[in-house]
Design a protein around this motif. Sequence first.
Motif, PDB file in Angstrom:
ATOM      1  N   GLU A 197      -5.883   5.134  -4.447  1.00 59.22           N
ATOM      2  CA  GLU A 197      -6.514   5.159  -5.765  1.00 59.22           C
ATOM      3  C   GLU A 197      -5.831   4.198  -6.729  1.00 59.22           C
ATOM      4  O   GLU A 197      -6.466   3.566  -7.565  1.00 59.22           O
ATOM      5  CB  GLU A 197      -6.477   6.583  -6.329  1.00 59.22           C
ATOM      6  CG  GLU A 197      -7.318   7.579  -5.541  1.00 59.22           C
ATOM      7  CD  GLU A 197      -7.278   8.955  -6.165  1.00 59.22           C
ATOM      8  OE1 GLU A 197      -6.562   9.119  -7.186  1.00 59.22           O
ATOM      9  OE2 GLU A 197      -7.946   9.865  -5.647  1.00 59.22           O
ATOM     10  N   THR A 198      -4.525   4.077  -6.614  1.00 57.48           N
ATOM     11  CA  THR A 198      -3.768   3.217  -7.521  1.00 57.48           C
ATOM     12  C   THR A 198      -2.774   2.403  -6.713  1.00 57.48           C
ATOM     13  O   THR A 198      -2.033   2.967  -5.889  1.00 57.48           O
ATOM     14  CB  THR A 198      -3.014   4.046  -8.572  1.00 57.48           C
ATOM     15  OG1 THR A 198      -3.946   4.872  -9.271  1.00 57.48           O
ATOM     16  CG2 THR A 198      -2.291   3.131  -9.559  1.00 57.48           C
ATOM     17  N   VAL A 199      -2.754   1.125  -6.932  1.00 60.30           N
ATOM     18  CA  VAL A 199      -1.775   0.220  -6.335  1.00 60.30           C
ATOM     19  C   VAL A 199      -0.933  -0.335  -7.456  1.00 60.30           C
ATOM     20  O   VAL A 199      -1.443  -1.036  -8.345  1.00 60.30           O
ATOM     21  CB  VAL A 199      -2.450  -0.908  -5.539  1.00 60.30           C
ATOM     22  CG1 VAL A 199      -1.394  -1.850  -4.972  1.00 60.30           C
ATOM     23  CG2 VAL A 199      -3.303  -0.321  -4.408  1.00 60.30           C
ATOM     24  N   ARG A 200       0.342  -0.019  -7.464  1.00 61.94           N
ATOM     25  CA  ARG A 200       1.235  -0.426  -8.541  1.00 61.94           C
ATOM     26  C   ARG A 200       2.238  -1.455  -8.033  1.00 61.94           C
ATOM     27  O   ARG A 200       2.811  -1.300  -6.947  1.00 61.94           O
ATOM     28  CB  ARG A 200       1.983   0.773  -9.111  1.00 61.94           C
ATOM     29  CG  ARG A 200       1.084   1.835  -9.726  1.00 61.94           C
ATOM     30  CD  ARG A 200       1.917   2.980 -10.255  1.00 61.94           C
ATOM     31  NE  ARG A 200       2.877   2.513 -11.246  1.00 61.94           N
ATOM     32  CZ  ARG A 200       3.835   3.282 -11.766  1.00 61.94           C
ATOM     33  NH1 ARG A 200       3.958   4.546 -11.374  1.00 61.94           N
ATOM     34  NH2 ARG A 200       4.667   2.775 -12.663  1.00 61.94           N
TER      35      ARG A 200
ATOM     36  N   CYS B   5     -11.038  -7.919  -6.103  1.00 58.87           N
ATOM     37  CA  CYS B   5     -12.468  -7.744  -5.943  1.00 58.87           C
ATOM     38  C   CYS B   5     -12.843  -6.269  -6.092  1.00 58.87           C
ATOM     39  O   CYS B   5     -11.972  -5.391  -6.009  1.00 58.87           O
ATOM     40  CB  CYS B   5     -12.912  -8.247  -4.564  1.00 58.87           C
ATOM     41  SG  CYS B   5     -12.662 -10.014  -4.307  1.00 58.87           S
ATOM     42  N   PRO B   6     -14.082  -5.940  -6.338  1.00 60.36           N
ATOM     43  CA  PRO B   6     -14.504  -4.538  -6.403  1.00 60.36           C
ATOM     44  C   PRO B   6     -14.211  -3.771  -5.130  1.00 60.36           C
ATOM     45  O   PRO B   6     -14.000  -2.558  -5.155  1.00 60.36           O
ATOM     46  CB  PRO B   6     -16.005  -4.643  -6.674  1.00 60.36           C
ATOM     47  CG  PRO B   6     -16.183  -5.960  -7.328  1.00 60.36           C
ATOM     48  CD  PRO B   6     -15.169  -6.872  -6.717  1.00 60.36           C
ATOM     49  N   SER B   7     -14.179  -4.462  -3.992  1.00 66.66           N
ATOM     50  CA  SER B   7     -13.865  -3.786  -2.734  1.00 66.66           C
ATOM     51  C   SER B   7     -12.377  -3.528  -2.565  1.00 66.66           C
ATOM     52  O   SER B   7     -11.969  -2.854  -1.629  1.00 66.66           O
ATOM     53  CB  SER B   7     -14.382  -4.624  -1.556  1.00 66.66           C
ATOM     54  OG  SER B   7     -13.735  -5.890  -1.541  1.00 66.66           O
ATOM     55  N   GLY B   8     -11.548  -4.059  -3.469  1.00 65.25           N
ATOM     56  CA  GLY B   8     -10.115  -3.898  -3.373  1.00 65.25           C
ATOM     57  C   GLY B   8      -9.404  -5.086  -2.774  1.00 65.25           C
ATOM     58  O   GLY B   8      -8.181  -5.068  -2.604  1.00 65.25           O
ATOM     59  N   LYS B   9     -10.119  -6.124  -2.460  1.00 58.77           N
ATOM     60  CA  LYS B   9      -9.513  -7.309  -1.863  1.00 58.77           C
ATOM     61  C   LYS B   9      -8.746  -8.093  -2.915  1.00 58.77           C
ATOM     62  O   LYS B   9      -9.201  -8.259  -4.045  1.00 58.77           O
ATOM     63  CB  LYS B   9     -10.607  -8.175  -1.236  1.00 58.77           C
ATOM     64  CG  LYS B   9     -10.092  -9.466  -0.634  1.00 58.77           C
ATOM     65  CD  LYS B   9     -11.231 -10.287  -0.051  1.00 58.77           C
ATOM     66  CE  LYS B   9     -10.716 -11.609   0.506  1.00 58.77           C
ATOM     67  NZ  LYS B   9     -11.814 -12.449   1.040  1.00 58.77           N
ATOM     68  N   LEU B  10      -7.546  -8.543  -2.553  1.00 58.24           N
ATOM     69  CA  LEU B  10      -6.725  -9.388  -3.410  1.00 58.24           C
ATOM     70  C   LEU B  10      -6.822 -10.826  -2.931  1.00 58.24           C
ATOM     71  O   LEU B  10      -6.779 -11.081  -1.718  1.00 58.24           O
ATOM     72  CB  LEU B  10      -5.265  -8.927  -3.392  1.00 58.24           C
ATOM     73  CG  LEU B  10      -4.962  -7.508  -3.886  1.00 58.24           C
ATOM     74  CD1 LEU B  10      -3.474  -7.198  -3.740  1.00 58.24           C
ATOM     75  CD2 LEU B  10      -5.386  -7.346  -5.328  1.00 58.24           C
ATOM     76  N   TYR B  11      -6.902 -11.770  -3.874  1.00 58.60           N
ATOM     77  CA  TYR B  11      -6.931 -13.173  -3.493  1.00 58.60           C
ATOM     78  C   TYR B  11      -6.340 -13.986  -4.631  1.00 58.60           C
ATOM     79  O   TYR B  11      -6.256 -13.536  -5.777  1.00 58.60           O
ATOM     80  CB  TYR B  11      -8.355 -13.639  -3.174  1.00 58.60           C
ATOM     81  CG  TYR B  11      -9.297 -13.643  -4.353  1.00 58.60           C
ATOM     82  CD1 TYR B  11      -9.474 -14.809  -5.120  1.00 58.60           C
ATOM     83  CD2 TYR B  11     -10.000 -12.497  -4.717  1.00 58.60           C
ATOM     84  CE1 TYR B  11     -10.324 -14.814  -6.214  1.00 58.60           C
ATOM     85  CE2 TYR B  11     -10.852 -12.503  -5.794  1.00 58.60           C
ATOM     86  CZ  TYR B  11     -11.009 -13.656  -6.543  1.00 58.60           C
ATOM     87  OH  TYR B  11     -11.843 -13.668  -7.622  1.00 58.60           O
ATOM     88  N   PHE B  12      -5.884 -15.188  -4.260  1.00 55.63           N
ATOM     89  CA  PHE B  12      -5.314 -16.114  -5.217  1.00 55.63           C
ATOM     90  C   PHE B  12      -6.385 -17.131  -5.634  1.00 55.63           C
ATOM     91  O   PHE B  12      -7.216 -17.541  -4.814  1.00 55.63           O
ATOM     92  CB  PHE B  12      -4.127 -16.871  -4.619  1.00 55.63           C
ATOM     93  CG  PHE B  12      -2.885 -16.039  -4.483  1.00 55.63           C
ATOM     94  CD1 PHE B  12      -2.057 -15.815  -5.575  1.00 55.63           C
ATOM     95  CD2 PHE B  12      -2.543 -15.480  -3.270  1.00 55.63           C
ATOM     96  CE1 PHE B  12      -0.927 -15.070  -5.445  1.00 55.63           C
ATOM     97  CE2 PHE B  12      -1.404 -14.732  -3.133  1.00 55.63           C
ATOM     98  CZ  PHE B  12      -0.584 -14.505  -4.232  1.00 55.63           C
ATOM     99  N   THR B  13      -6.293 -17.527  -6.872  1.00 55.70           N
ATOM    100  CA  THR B  13      -7.161 -18.586  -7.385  1.00 55.70           C
ATOM    101  C   THR B  13      -6.353 -19.451  -8.346  1.00 55.70           C
ATOM    102  O   THR B  13      -5.370 -18.981  -8.934  1.00 55.70           O
ATOM    103  CB  THR B  13      -8.394 -17.996  -8.095  1.00 55.70           C
ATOM    104  OG1 THR B  13      -9.216 -19.094  -8.562  1.00 55.70           O
ATOM    105  CG2 THR B  13      -7.996 -17.158  -9.289  1.00 55.70           C
ATOM    106  N   ARG B  14      -6.740 -20.671  -8.441  1.00 52.73           N
ATOM    107  CA  ARG B  14      -6.005 -21.589  -9.309  1.00 52.73           C
ATOM    108  C   ARG B  14      -6.205 -21.181 -10.767  1.00 52.73           C
ATOM    109  O   ARG B  14      -7.323 -20.932 -11.210  1.00 52.73           O
ATOM    110  CB  ARG B  14      -6.474 -23.020  -9.099  1.00 52.73           C
ATOM    111  CG  ARG B  14      -5.635 -24.073  -9.841  1.00 52.73           C
ATOM    112  CD  ARG B  14      -6.214 -25.456  -9.598  1.00 52.73           C
ATOM    113  NE  ARG B  14      -6.173 -25.787  -8.174  1.00 52.73           N
ATOM    114  CZ  ARG B  14      -5.096 -26.297  -7.547  1.00 52.73           C
ATOM    115  NH1 ARG B  14      -4.016 -26.553  -8.253  1.00 52.73           N
ATOM    116  NH2 ARG B  14      -5.141 -26.568  -6.278  1.00 52.73           N
TER     117      ARG B  14
END
Length: 289
Positions: free
Chosen positions: A240-243, A267-276
């Motif tokens: 539920e929470t990622v700290r 993302c809404p699905s919980g995916k983490l990604y890097f962007t410039r």
Amino acid sequence: MVREEYLSMSQGDTAPSTSSDNNYKIGIYGWRKRCLYLFVLVLLAILVVNLALAIWILRVMWFNSEGMGLLQVTADGVRLEGESEFLFPLYAQEIHSREDSSLLLHSSQNVTLNARNDNGDVSGRLAVGPGMVKVQEESFEITSGKGDMLFSADENKVALGVEKLRVTGPEGALFQHSVETPLVKGDPLKDLRLESPTRSLSMDAPKGVQIKAAGGNTEAASNLDIILHTSEGMLILDAETVRLPRLPKGVGGMARVTNTVYEVCVCPSGKLYFTRAGMTSTCYDRQDC
């Protein structure tokens, strides 16, 4: 002439006496007779002593029509009741106890069981001593009452056939090399701890590694880096929470070197990604979701 001879004999002439050399006595007399009687008495005494010893041995050893005391000779073999002591090696094809009692082998030093091949060489040995139990064999296997393999060991591997291996020592289990297992699970009321005090701890699986704590927290601590890497697929943090409490915060204003600054997006699905990173947030584009 006959008459004259008769008259001469009747007139007082005595008949010629026989010589003493022609007299013989029949029998044993003197010291030979006494020695013979003494020899017969000695033989009779020896016979009586032997007969008494034979009777005593029969009574002490309990000889009977079925065997010797507690040792009975039956059609199936030899049956021995009570405790027995063997001073020399015992050779038998099969040794078993009664149905209502156990078989006990006792020795003041150690108990050694040897198995020999056709050439007479020792092919297997089991030695039970005061300090250790030693088994010398090409392979060693322990089975259950149903015949299922519980433990097996040979020169190449050691296998456990039990459904659950429990280690009850306070220090747990120490493995000097790799361990291959489908599941590592702790007791319901105790924590599960995987630790490598001086080296790294690595968990590899071809189809993924799952870490689950149903009633508590999952903690990973390291003096250096903690790397979560997957060659194919995604890294999923299902919670539920990622700290990330120690994640450094950025400072407002324009970045001096824009090509080395990135932004972490979710993302809404919980995916983490890097962007410039840019002047404003670039996560709204959702280009990598």
